[in-house]
Design a protein around this motif. Sequence first.
Motif, mmCIF file in Angstrom:
data_model
loop_
_atom_site.group_PDB
_atom_site.id
_atom_site.type_symbol
_atom_site.label_atom_id
_atom_site.label_comp_id
_atom_site.label_asym_id
_atom_site.label_seq_id
_atom_site.Cartn_x
_atom_site.Cartn_y
_atom_site.Cartn_z
ATOM 1 N N UNK A 27 26.654 -9.739 -18.121
ATOM 2 C CA UNK A 27 26.281 -9.424 -16.805
ATOM 3 C C UNK A 27 25.770 -10.817 -16.038
ATOM 4 N N UNK A 28 24.758 -11.408 -16.901
ATOM 5 C CA UNK A 28 24.142 -12.503 -16.387
ATOM 6 C C UNK A 28 24.947 -13.546 -15.882
ATOM 7 N N UNK A 29 26.047 -13.732 -16.861
ATOM 8 C CA UNK A 29 26.956 -14.640 -16.631
ATOM 9 C C UNK A 29 27.818 -14.449 -15.341
ATOM 10 N N UNK A 30 27.961 -13.361 -15.111
ATOM 11 C CA UNK A 30 28.606 -13.011 -13.818
ATOM 12 C C UNK A 30 27.773 -13.721 -12.607
ATOM 13 N N UNK A 31 26.584 -13.450 -12.616
ATOM 14 C CA UNK A 31 25.670 -14.197 -11.405
ATOM 15 C C UNK A 31 25.806 -15.353 -11.479
ATOM 16 N N UNK A 32 25.774 -16.252 -12.711
ATOM 17 C CA UNK A 32 25.704 -17.714 -12.814
ATOM 18 C C UNK A 32 27.226 -18.045 -12.282
ATOM 19 N N UNK A 33 28.271 -17.446 -12.526
ATOM 20 C CA UNK A 33 29.554 -17.908 -12.032
ATOM 21 C C UNK A 33 29.645 -17.857 -10.504
ATOM 22 N N UNK A 41 21.600 -15.804 -25.462
ATOM 23 C CA UNK A 41 21.552 -17.244 -25.414
ATOM 24 C C UNK A 41 23.351 -17.473 -24.939
ATOM 25 N N UNK A 42 24.203 -16.483 -25.732
ATOM 26 C CA UNK A 42 25.407 -17.054 -25.530
ATOM 27 C C UNK A 42 26.323 -15.469 -25.314
ATOM 28 N N UNK A 43 25.736 -14.642 -24.969
ATOM 29 C CA UNK A 43 26.747 -13.195 -24.721
ATOM 30 C C UNK A 43 27.515 -13.456 -23.610
ATOM 31 N N UNK A 44 27.593 -14.288 -22.561
ATOM 32 C CA UNK A 44 28.238 -14.539 -21.466
ATOM 33 C C UNK A 44 28.945 -15.759 -21.646
ATOM 34 N N UNK A 45 29.088 -16.231 -22.714
ATOM 35 C CA UNK A 45 29.741 -17.656 -22.961
ATOM 36 C C UNK A 45 31.080 -17.409 -22.727
ATOM 37 N N UNK A 46 31.719 -16.325 -23.370
ATOM 38 C CA UNK A 46 33.328 -16.047 -23.336
ATOM 39 C C UNK A 46 33.689 -15.996 -21.624
ATOM 40 N N UNK A 47 32.797 -15.327 -20.791
ATOM 41 C CA UNK A 47 33.323 -15.181 -19.524
ATOM 42 C C UNK A 47 33.236 -16.438 -18.701
ATOM 43 N N UNK A 48 32.121 -17.357 -18.817
ATOM 44 C CA UNK A 48 32.043 -18.689 -18.409
ATOM 45 C C UNK A 48 33.296 -19.500 -18.784
ATOM 46 N N UNK A 49 33.512 -19.526 -20.255
ATOM 47 C CA UNK A 49 34.538 -20.205 -20.568
ATOM 48 C C UNK A 49 36.137 -20.031 -20.046
ATOM 49 N N UNK A 50 36.124 -18.791 -19.950
ATOM 50 C CA UNK A 50 37.540 -18.442 -19.364
ATOM 51 C C UNK A 50 37.618 -18.705 -17.883
ATOM 52 N N UNK A 51 36.466 -18.678 -17.054
ATOM 53 C CA UNK A 51 36.446 -18.937 -15.786
ATOM 54 C C UNK A 51 35.993 -20.060 -15.059
ATOM 55 N N UNK A 52 35.651 -21.245 -16.087
ATOM 56 C CA UNK A 52 35.251 -22.665 -15.711
ATOM 57 C C UNK A 52 36.181 -23.476 -16.389
ATOM 58 N N UNK A 53 36.128 -24.791 -15.941
ATOM 59 C CA UNK A 53 36.654 -25.922 -16.532
ATOM 60 C C UNK A 53 35.388 -26.353 -17.461
ATOM 61 N N UNK A 54 35.665 -26.498 -18.781
ATOM 62 C CA UNK A 54 34.738 -26.866 -19.447
ATOM 63 C C UNK A 54 34.901 -28.003 -20.433
ATOM 64 N N UNK A 55 34.057 -29.302 -20.285
ATOM 65 C CA UNK A 55 34.054 -30.194 -20.962
ATOM 66 C C UNK A 55 33.859 -30.191 -22.742
ATOM 67 N N UNK A 56 32.717 -30.510 -23.147
ATOM 68 C CA UNK A 56 32.202 -30.305 -24.451
ATOM 69 C C UNK A 56 31.399 -28.943 -24.524
ATOM 70 N N UNK A 57 31.541 -28.587 -25.993
ATOM 71 C CA UNK A 57 30.647 -27.497 -26.231
ATOM 72 C C UNK A 57 29.821 -27.833 -27.437
#
Length: 267
Positions: free
Chosen positions: A58-64, A87-103
């Motif tokens: 849910x927090x990842x939605x707000x960040x997006x 720390x990482x529960x929203x990582x999946x949502x951010x990775x799917x919806x953003x261009x990501x360089x390095x993890x």
Amino acid sequence: MKRSVCLLFALAVSLSLFACSRSDDCAFEAAIFTFDESTATLFTIQGKTILLNTGGPEEAKKILQYLREQEINRIDMLIISSFTKDCMGGAEKLIKNMEIGMVYEPAYSLGNEYVKEYYFALSTKDIMPIVVAEDMALPVGQGRLDLLVSGKEIDREMVNQTIVVRAGFPGQTLLYWPAVDAASVIADGHCDLSCDFAFVSGCDDVLAFEKLLALAKPRMVFISPWQTEKANREAEQAGRDAGCTVYFIKQNFLSILYKDGQIKIGQ
């Protein structure tokens, strides 16, 4: 294009006036998101956007939503400080919806239900995460990021790990202190924690906080409120004793702008 720098869950920052040959070299923005049980921090400096932790789904939605409003469509570095939901529960949502360089991720984990979703999202983008098994230095522009390993050990086996981030750039050094269980970094004494600005998340151990202040010597600390008012007062007193300002983040969002030797804090 308005770009914003977020110290998620978390990142650490301090107040001071510095001389720099170019103001662009010193400038940075930070956006700090605080939630009920988590913090996420996104910061941009010298053209790089770095996200520290994601919070839960849910927090990842707000960040997006914030990233889209700021017209930020790429995260150059995603750093997961610990394999916990906070720390990482929203990582999946951010990775799917953003261009990501390095993890970058910890080497050891207790595991949780979100880890499988996280790795699946990485695979769909052909992203191979870099495992931080020991302290690592990463060049970023004219500065560098130090990823410092702190681990929990049970029966001589590492079962969980936290990454402390220290970012050194011309004009300032930032420190992200994600949790009190990162205190082993202090105990090990093997790394340089000195900084100008510090962000502390999830820490309610006053003794560990005092040790951090003694070693890091920040001029300003941004900190998520602790569990009790007594602990908050003790943290403020520890800051005064150490000669630094302690700023409690009492709202869900805080923006920080440092430029031309001046710092501005807004909501």
